[in-house]
Design a protein around this motif. Structure first.
Motif, mmCIF file in Angstrom:
data_model
loop_
_atom_site.group_PDB
_atom_site.id
_atom_site.type_symbol
_atom_site.label_atom_id
_atom_site.label_comp_id
_atom_site.label_asym_id
_atom_site.label_seq_id
_atom_site.Cartn_x
_atom_site.Cartn_y
_atom_site.Cartn_z
ATOM 1 N N PRO A 270 -3.900 59.433 -25.880
ATOM 2 C CA PRO A 270 -2.580 59.764 -25.318
ATOM 3 C C PRO A 270 -2.603 59.817 -23.789
ATOM 4 C CG PRO A 270 -3.138 61.226 -27.147
ATOM 5 C CD PRO A 270 -4.383 60.458 -26.825
ATOM 6 N N GLU A 271 -1.492 59.467 -23.178
ATOM 7 C CA GLU A 271 -1.399 59.416 -21.713
ATOM 8 C C GLU A 271 -1.746 60.745 -21.065
ATOM 9 O OE1 GLU A 271 2.262 57.914 -20.241
ATOM 10 O OE2 GLU A 271 2.267 56.152 -21.552
ATOM 11 N N GLU A 272 -1.419 61.831 -21.730
ATOM 12 C CA GLU A 272 -1.626 63.155 -21.129
ATOM 13 C C GLU A 272 -3.015 63.717 -21.411
ATOM 14 O OE1 GLU A 272 -0.070 63.761 -25.300
ATOM 15 O OE2 GLU A 272 0.363 62.409 -23.603
ATOM 16 N N HIS A 273 -3.869 62.976 -22.082
ATOM 17 C CA HIS A 273 -5.179 63.516 -22.463
ATOM 18 C C HIS A 273 -6.059 63.729 -21.236
ATOM 19 C CE1 HIS A 273 -8.931 64.134 -24.631
ATOM 20 N NE2 HIS A 273 -8.207 64.301 -25.715
ATOM 21 N N PRO A 274 -6.791 64.841 -21.166
ATOM 22 C CA PRO A 274 -7.615 65.135 -19.982
ATOM 23 C C PRO A 274 -8.730 64.126 -19.726
ATOM 24 C CG PRO A 274 -8.023 66.736 -21.752
ATOM 25 C CD PRO A 274 -6.805 65.966 -22.127
ATOM 26 N N LEU A 275 -9.187 63.379 -20.737
ATOM 27 C CA LEU A 275 -10.255 62.404 -20.510
ATOM 28 C C LEU A 275 -9.872 61.353 -19.475
ATOM 29 C CD1 LEU A 275 -11.765 61.746 -24.066
ATOM 30 C CD2 LEU A 275 -12.935 62.750 -22.092
ATOM 31 N N TRP A 276 -8.579 61.085 -19.346
ATOM 32 C CA TRP A 276 -8.136 60.109 -18.344
ATOM 33 C C TRP A 276 -8.406 60.588 -16.918
ATOM 34 C CZ3 TRP A 276 -7.104 55.392 -19.827
ATOM 35 C CH2 TRP A 276 -6.485 55.125 -21.049
ATOM 36 N N THR A 277 -8.555 61.876 -16.726
ATOM 37 C CA THR A 277 -8.560 62.437 -15.368
ATOM 38 C C THR A 277 -9.948 62.573 -14.752
ATOM 39 O OG1 THR A 277 -8.714 64.741 -16.152
ATOM 40 C CG2 THR A 277 -6.505 63.771 -15.985
ATOM 41 N N PHE A 278 -11.002 62.370 -15.518
ATOM 42 C CA PHE A 278 -12.353 62.571 -14.990
ATOM 43 C C PHE A 278 -12.840 61.332 -14.245
ATOM 44 C CE2 PHE A 278 -12.235 65.527 -18.608
ATOM 45 C CZ PHE A 278 -12.683 66.698 -17.993
ATOM 46 N N GLU A 279 -13.308 61.515 -13.020
ATOM 47 C CA GLU A 279 -13.817 60.381 -12.243
ATOM 48 C C GLU A 279 -15.141 59.869 -12.790
ATOM 49 O OE1 GLU A 279 -13.929 61.547 -8.148
ATOM 50 O OE2 GLU A 279 -11.783 61.159 -7.870
#
Length: 323
Positions: A270-279
């Motif tokens: 999902p777009e809001e999933h935190p995995l997207w945010t980790f560098e």
């Protein structure tokens, strides 16, 4: 389609990887010039053609088609996984089922190697500084001398190990039957202290195993606490092999150095999933399996099995999963 018109190989309409299914049918024709190969391009054509077809290949096979398949003897699944098929009903009908195991070896092996090198040389940091036009050095590491643990020693796991061989790494293989050995320096099973010990020594953990009761949630909180904090997780297996919540917690707490995820749980992520945010997380959309050579490799298997089918009433087929 009448019995007279029944092809030697019927190809169902669903393709994969965005490659036209016509290319698959053509590849089979090239390998079986003395056989008739038909492509059912619409749902109606599938229903009509399946009635008398004995040898069928495709990505999926639903209950409606199975109901119409009066003479089916072989279904050559065009995916490596067969969990989406009505296997119980196919088995009841005495249908032999094969899969596409082996077609992904080179491309997924290269995907895994690329992911490992990305984290080893920290290309993601370099890319970030390039976007900022920032000329500033950063620390990197070496792959040589590292320990890579590969969970699953099937065609993909073996391909990963072959590509790692020139890099001077130590390898640990994990499989259900460790007594069979494998292409790694060590081979262990899933049970007991050996797996925990391997995690504690691992720099790169590659998941290339099927999703089973044993592997579901294999990389949970305890595993992520045990693994070396400088380790990188590479998952080209299935999302549920990793406990997603535990992975997010591990990344937030610096229990691991990073992760390369070609599969996730849930999927799509999902777009809001935190995995997207980790560098320090690389996400690819279940893309490691893509290769322009997919249909050619698959056609090699299917053509060989059609010839074996010609040779006897109960042939031994390559990649046979049923019966």
């Amino acid at each position: 389609m009448t019995a007279v018109d029944t092809p030697d190989v019927l190809v169902l309409r669903k393709g994969t990887h965005g490659i036209p299914i016509e290319q698959y049918a053509d590849a089979i024709r090239e390998r079986l010039p003395d056989h008739t190969v038909a492509l059912a391009r619409t749902p109606a054509e599938e229903r009509d053609a399946i009635r008398d077809a004995r040898f069928v290949t495709g990505m999926t096979f639903d209950d409606e088609l199975l109901e119409a398949a009066e003479n089916l003897a072989v279904f050559a699944c065009a995916y490596a996984g067969t969990g989406h098929l009505p296997l119980d009903r196919l088995e009841e009908r005495g249908v032999a089922v094969t899969n596409a195991s082996g077609v992904h070896g080179p491309n997924i092996g290269e995907h895994v190697l690329g992911a490992i090198l990305r984290f080893t040389r920290r290309f993601h940091v370099g890319a970030r500084r390039q976007r900022r036009r920032e000329w500033r050095h950063y620390k990197a590491t070496e792959l040589q001398g590292s320990t890579v643990t590969v969970v699953g020693l099937g065609a993909i796991g073996k391909s990963v190990c072959e590509r790692l061989e020139p890099f001077g790494v130590d390898t640990i293989g994990v499989r259900y039957t460790p007594e069979k050995g494998g292409p790694t320096d060590e081979v262990i099973g899933f049970e007991g202290e050996a797996f925990d010990d391997a995690l504690a020594r691992t720099d790169y953990l590659v998941l290339a195993c099927p999703l089973t009761e044993t592997t579901r949630g294999l990389i949970d909180r305890e595993a992520l606490v045990t693994i070396d904090p400088e380790a990188v997780l590479v998952n080209v297996a299935r999302g549920p092999v990793v406990d997603t919540d535990a992975l997010v917690a591990a990344l937030r707490s610096n229990w691991i150095r990073g992760a390369s995820l070609d599969v996730t749980d849930p999927e799509p992520l999902p777009e809001e999933h935190p995995l997207w945010t980790f560098e320090n997380v690389q996400i690819t959309p279940h893309n490691a399996g893509h290769t322009p050579n997919y249909y050619d490799r698959l056609a090699d298997i299917v053509a060989e099995n059609r010839r074996r089918f010609d040779d006897g009433d109960s042939p031994s087929l390559r990649n046979q999963v049923l019966p």
